[in-house]
Write a protein that holds these residues in place. Sequence first.
Motif, PDB file in Angstrom:
ATOM      1  N   TYR A 156      74.997  21.049 -72.690  1.00  0.00           N
ATOM      2  CA  TYR A 156      76.214  20.563 -72.047  1.00  0.00           C
ATOM      3  C   TYR A 156      76.110  20.590 -70.518  1.00  0.00           C
ATOM      4  CZ  TYR A 156      78.061  21.300 -76.744  1.00  0.00           C
ATOM      5  OH  TYR A 156      78.255  21.246 -78.106  1.00  0.00           O
ATOM      6  N   GLU A 157      74.905  20.815 -69.998  1.00  0.00           N
ATOM      7  CA  GLU A 157      74.749  20.942 -68.548  1.00  0.00           C
ATOM      8  C   GLU A 157      75.386  19.816 -67.742  1.00  0.00           C
ATOM      9  OE1 GLU A 157      71.306  21.063 -65.082  1.00  0.00           O
ATOM     10  OE2 GLU A 157      70.759  21.678 -67.106  1.00  0.00           O
ATOM     11  N   PRO A 158      75.251  18.538 -68.140  1.00  0.00           N
ATOM     12  CA  PRO A 158      75.846  17.477 -67.315  1.00  0.00           C
ATOM     13  C   PRO A 158      77.374  17.540 -67.236  1.00  0.00           C
ATOM     14  CG  PRO A 158      74.191  16.581 -68.805  1.00  0.00           C
ATOM     15  CD  PRO A 158      74.465  17.980 -69.249  1.00  0.00           C
ATOM     16  N   SER A 159      77.980  18.340 -68.103  1.00  0.00           N
ATOM     17  CA  SER A 159      79.441  18.315 -68.227  1.00  0.00           C
ATOM     18  C   SER A 159      80.100  19.628 -67.853  1.00  0.00           C
ATOM     19  CB  SER A 159      79.823  17.954 -69.675  1.00  0.00           C
ATOM     20  OG  SER A 159      79.216  16.757 -70.081  1.00  0.00           O
ATOM     21  N   VAL A 160      79.373  20.488 -67.144  1.00  0.00           N
ATOM     22  CA  VAL A 160      79.940  21.799 -66.801  1.00  0.00           C
ATOM     23  C   VAL A 160      79.771  22.093 -65.314  1.00  0.00           C
ATOM     24  CG1 VAL A 160      79.509  22.711 -69.126  1.00  0.00           C
ATOM     25  CG2 VAL A 160      77.801  23.044 -67.324  1.00  0.00           C
ATOM     26  N   PHE A 170      86.115  19.479 -66.614  1.00  0.00           N
ATOM     27  CA  PHE A 170      87.536  19.125 -66.632  1.00  0.00           C
ATOM     28  C   PHE A 170      88.456  20.321 -66.396  1.00  0.00           C
ATOM     29  CE2 PHE A 170      86.503  19.891 -71.180  1.00  0.00           C
ATOM     30  CZ  PHE A 170      87.353  20.976 -71.414  1.00  0.00           C
ATOM     31  N   ALA A 171      87.907  21.542 -66.333  1.00  0.00           N
ATOM     32  CA  ALA A 171      88.729  22.755 -66.226  1.00  0.00           C
ATOM     33  C   ALA A 171      89.713  22.657 -65.060  1.00  0.00           C
ATOM     34  CB  ALA A 171      87.839  23.973 -66.067  1.00  0.00           C
ATOM     35  N   ARG A 172      90.928  23.088 -65.302  1.00  0.00           N
ATOM     36  CA  ARG A 172      91.981  23.003 -64.294  1.00  0.00           C
ATOM     37  C   ARG A 172      92.100  24.274 -63.452  1.00  0.00           C
ATOM     38  NH1 ARG A 172      97.044  19.944 -67.393  1.00  0.00           N
ATOM     39  NH2 ARG A 172      95.908  18.017 -67.924  1.00  0.00           N
ATOM     40  N   ASN A 173      91.476  25.350 -63.903  1.00  0.00           N
ATOM     41  CA  ASN A 173      91.605  26.596 -63.147  1.00  0.00           C
ATOM     42  C   ASN A 173      90.241  27.254 -63.014  1.00  0.00           C
ATOM     43  OD1 ASN A 173      92.686  28.762 -61.766  1.00  0.00           O
ATOM     44  ND2 ASN A 173      94.385  29.065 -63.199  1.00  0.00           N
TER      45      ASN A 173
END
Length: 468
Positions: A127-131, A339-342
């Motif tokens: 998941y590296e590209p997405s974190v 996408f994390a908001r915090n």
Amino acid sequence: MSTHGMSRRRFLQVAGATMASAAVAGCQAGETEVQPTPATQVPAPSPTFTEPTRQLSGDLKILLWSHFVPAHDQWFDPFVQDWAKRVGVNVTVDHINQAEIPPRAAAEIQAGQGHDLIQYIATLSQYEPSVVDLKDVVQEAEKRHGKMLDVVRKSSFNPNTDKYYAYAPAWAPDPGDYRKSMWEKVGLPQGPSTWDELLRGGAEIKKSQGVQMGIGMSQEIDSNMAGRALMWSFGGSIQDENEKVVLNSPETIAAVEFMTRLYKETMTPEVFSWNAASNNQGLIAGQMSYILNSISAWRTAQAENPAVADDIFFLKALKGPGTALVAQHVMYNWIVPSFARNVDAAKEFLLHYTANLPSVTYHSKLYDFPAFPDLVPELDGWLSKDPFGANPPDKLAVLKDSLDWCTNIGHPGPASPAIGEILYTFVIPNMYAKAAREELSPKQAVAEAEKQINAIFQNWRSRGLVAG
């Protein structure tokens, strides 16, 4: 499964579906949960708190596994809420079965919404590209607590992109668990020390005592780890230290030939359909003479079947023609999706959790080991004299040098996104299973696996995430 030309979206769909199927197939696809044991006389470590380096607010959503040792979660949830109250953050914690974490993570990443912080028990490099890059968390943790273990770094850091795709504050060794009374009867009271002794003794136990061994060749995490241990011990590996695919070698073929013989002489067909709880349950029930696992089955037996618990002992990595190595049993990867908001609160919580690794180790009943050894100086003493009723008290002392015989799943290279995809698509257990069931010869099974692995590497290499 060939991933040549596979898009990130398609990979997430396939990986999620594969892991979801595994979760459904074994609704209890986790190790047998450890039940409470009598209260220990050794006091729990005192919690510690450091003011965050930044002002925090808002909501923080955490997703993690239901720990194999429930005492950990009983400690963890109020621990999180205490921190949340102090820092002014509203925290929601969701625990789910470990087998459900990868498909859930894939679904959330694909949807672009969900939890701010996700924890799993193996590398999440795919998941590296997405974190979010967590390099700053690692640097701050090392500043406070000393150098991170190399086995952990290789399981959370991609040297090709200079990115920490995950933060790995803790891990668990993967010893062999054996029934001493059974092995005494075949002249090995200290258990097997080599793969050859495992075969010889295991075959005799099955023949004379009617008890099989428990090394899976199924689509679950323990089978993944066992297959790598055997391959490394014979001198084979998926990749070399430069991330070049080297699976198809005489050493790997010899390992597959050995596993085929091991299956025929010491096991039964159920090993092809196991979930991660199966070997634990079999050991506790007296139906397994040896499994390659952690200490949780024994912890369960302490409460459910003390006589069996007293008869379970632990072994270091078995020696093969090449070396004696096993994979880590658990390698905690905490990721923060893009996408994390915090993000700020997620990072600050990870630092708080790390500072309290003595409590993590204690409340997991010594299941979890620290990635920063200086933080838990008590560990050696606890392993010498178990706080939770081991008989004899030093039963876990064998784990003291586990760093010498445990390694990361990408050994001798890093746990790259390619290695992560290979893990979650079960290429290695499938390779062994096809040979053991005589669907393919060992040479054919290795060649097929190599073809799949080359395609996976080519895909990630074309995106600059794997060396070569």
